[in-house]
Design a protein around this motif. Structure first.
Motif, mmCIF file in Angstrom:
data_model
loop_
_atom_site.group_PDB
_atom_site.id
_atom_site.type_symbol
_atom_site.label_atom_id
_atom_site.label_comp_id
_atom_site.label_asym_id
_atom_site.label_seq_id
_atom_site.Cartn_x
_atom_site.Cartn_y
_atom_site.Cartn_z
ATOM 1 N N ALA A 33 0.828 -1.204 0.000
ATOM 2 C CA ALA A 33 0.000 0.000 0.000
ATOM 3 C C ALA A 33 0.865 1.259 0.000
ATOM 4 O O ALA A 33 0.595 2.228 -0.717
ATOM 5 N N HIS A 34 1.921 1.236 0.782
ATOM 6 C CA HIS A 34 2.783 2.409 0.941
ATOM 7 C C HIS A 34 3.581 2.715 -0.326
ATOM 8 O O HIS A 34 4.124 3.811 -0.467
ATOM 9 N N TRP A 35 3.646 1.755 -1.256
ATOM 10 C CA TRP A 35 4.348 1.979 -2.523
ATOM 11 C C TRP A 35 3.400 2.433 -3.628
ATOM 12 O O TRP A 35 3.775 2.486 -4.800
ATOM 13 N N ALA A 36 2.191 2.801 -3.283
ATOM 14 C CA ALA A 36 1.246 3.301 -4.286
ATOM 15 C C ALA A 36 1.723 4.657 -4.821
ATOM 16 O O ALA A 36 2.440 5.391 -4.138
ATOM 17 N N PRO A 37 1.315 5.012 -6.034
ATOM 18 C CA PRO A 37 1.695 6.322 -6.585
ATOM 19 C C PRO A 37 0.889 7.447 -5.959
ATOM 20 O O PRO A 37 -0.231 7.231 -5.471
ATOM 21 N N SER A 38 1.462 8.639 -5.970
ATOM 22 C CA SER A 38 0.760 9.830 -5.485
ATOM 23 C C SER A 38 1.365 11.059 -6.156
ATOM 24 O O SER A 38 2.533 11.046 -6.550
ATOM 25 N N PRO A 39 0.578 12.141 -6.316
ATOM 26 C CA PRO A 39 1.090 13.347 -6.961
ATOM 27 C C PRO A 39 2.315 13.902 -6.224
ATOM 28 O O PRO A 39 2.284 14.109 -5.015
ATOM 29 N N ALA A 40 3.393 14.103 -6.991
ATOM 30 C CA ALA A 40 4.635 14.658 -6.437
ATOM 31 C C ALA A 40 5.149 13.847 -5.246
ATOM 32 O O ALA A 40 5.822 14.376 -4.374
ATOM 33 N N ASN A 41 4.802 12.557 -5.213
ATOM 34 C CA ASN A 41 5.235 11.663 -4.137
ATOM 35 C C ASN A 41 4.867 12.201 -2.754
ATOM 36 O O ASN A 41 5.614 12.098 -1.787
ATOM 37 N N THR A 42 3.669 12.783 -2.642
ATOM 38 C CA THR A 42 3.240 13.348 -1.367
ATOM 39 C C THR A 42 2.866 12.285 -0.336
ATOM 40 O O THR A 42 2.823 12.567 0.857
ATOM 41 N N GLN A 43 2.538 11.063 -0.798
ATOM 42 C CA GLN A 43 2.210 9.947 0.101
ATOM 43 C C GLN A 43 1.156 10.372 1.149
ATOM 44 O O GLN A 43 1.379 10.262 2.358
ATOM 45 N N PRO A 44 -0.004 10.828 0.684
ATOM 46 C CA PRO A 44 -1.001 11.402 1.605
ATOM 47 C C PRO A 44 -1.888 10.349 2.262
ATOM 48 O O PRO A 44 -3.110 10.345 2.095
ATOM 49 N N TRP A 45 -1.276 9.456 3.027
ATOM 50 C CA TRP A 45 -2.043 8.375 3.651
ATOM 51 C C TRP A 45 -1.425 7.941 4.967
ATOM 52 O O TRP A 45 -0.245 8.144 5.230
#
Length: 210
Positions: A33-45
């Motif tokens: 889950a933590h390796w999912a993509p996100s805008p600008a690698n913000t990792q908002p989770w």
């Protein structure tokens, strides 16, 4: 298990065996889950892992109340009336009746519940194309897909669950008011594997621009 096999064999499970899920498998699901993509690698989770029977019982009670009141977080976006796929577009009375017959008892029996918490404030950076408070929701969707497929690859069943009311569940899980409980994922060893759902022809869903 091959990726395409996991994609095609994944199902939504609501019947789980009375077996604990190994710690290393839970960690593997969280790592995917933590390796999912996100805008600008913000990792908002963030993640909350729930395993105690008392906590699961309380979540069941909250969801039963949400079912009665109709205050449901559908797909993590907003409070709306429930629209089960088999009755979408029918009358409000039909929708309510279908929801009343939807059993939530699996919440008390599933060994592991993982809450996915979105972080709206960290999903925005200075670049104008990222200036939307909603971008974290799409990242959390990618997180959940990684979780479901990883669970399938490990021989586990899972369920993307959104039948809850944000406020009481968020308070119970001590989630900061500035954060958003997007969904909960049920994880356990399945009793049975449901048959594959129908799919429209791929050609009906694809437009080619050459």
């Amino acid at each position: 298990m091959e990726l395409q096999e996991a994609i095609r064999n994944r199902r939504s499970h609501r019947l789980f065996k009375n077996l604990p899920v190994e710690q290393e498998k839970i960690v593997e699901i969280l790592d995917a889950a933590h390796w999912a993509p996100s805008p600008a690698n913000t990792q908002p989770w963030e993640f909350i892992v729930i395993r105690s029977s008392d906590a699961r019982k309380r979540l069941y009670e909250f969801s039963e109340e949400a079912k009665r009141s109709g205050r449901i977080e559908v797909r993590g976006f907003s409070y709306v009336r429930p629209l089960p796929e088999n009755i979408a577009g029918q009358s409000e009375e039909a929708e309510k009746l279908a929801l009343e017959h939807y059993s939530l008892s699996f919440l008390k029996n599933v060994p592991v519940i993982i809450a996915i918490v979105g972080l709206p404030l960290t999903s925005v950076r200075s670049a104008s194309y990222l200036e939307t408070r909603d971008s974290y929701k799409y990242s959390c969707g990618a997180v959940i897909q990684n979780m479901l497929l990883t669970a399938q690859s490990l021989g586990l069943g899972s369920l993307w669950f959104t039948l809850f009311d944000q406020k009481p569940v968020g308070q119970f899980l001590r989630i900061d008011p500035g954060k958003h409980l997007v969904a909960m994922v049920m994880v356990g060893y399945p009793v049975i594997s449901p048959p594959p759902p129908g799919r429209l022809p791929l050609a009906a869903k694809v437009k080619w621009v050459d």
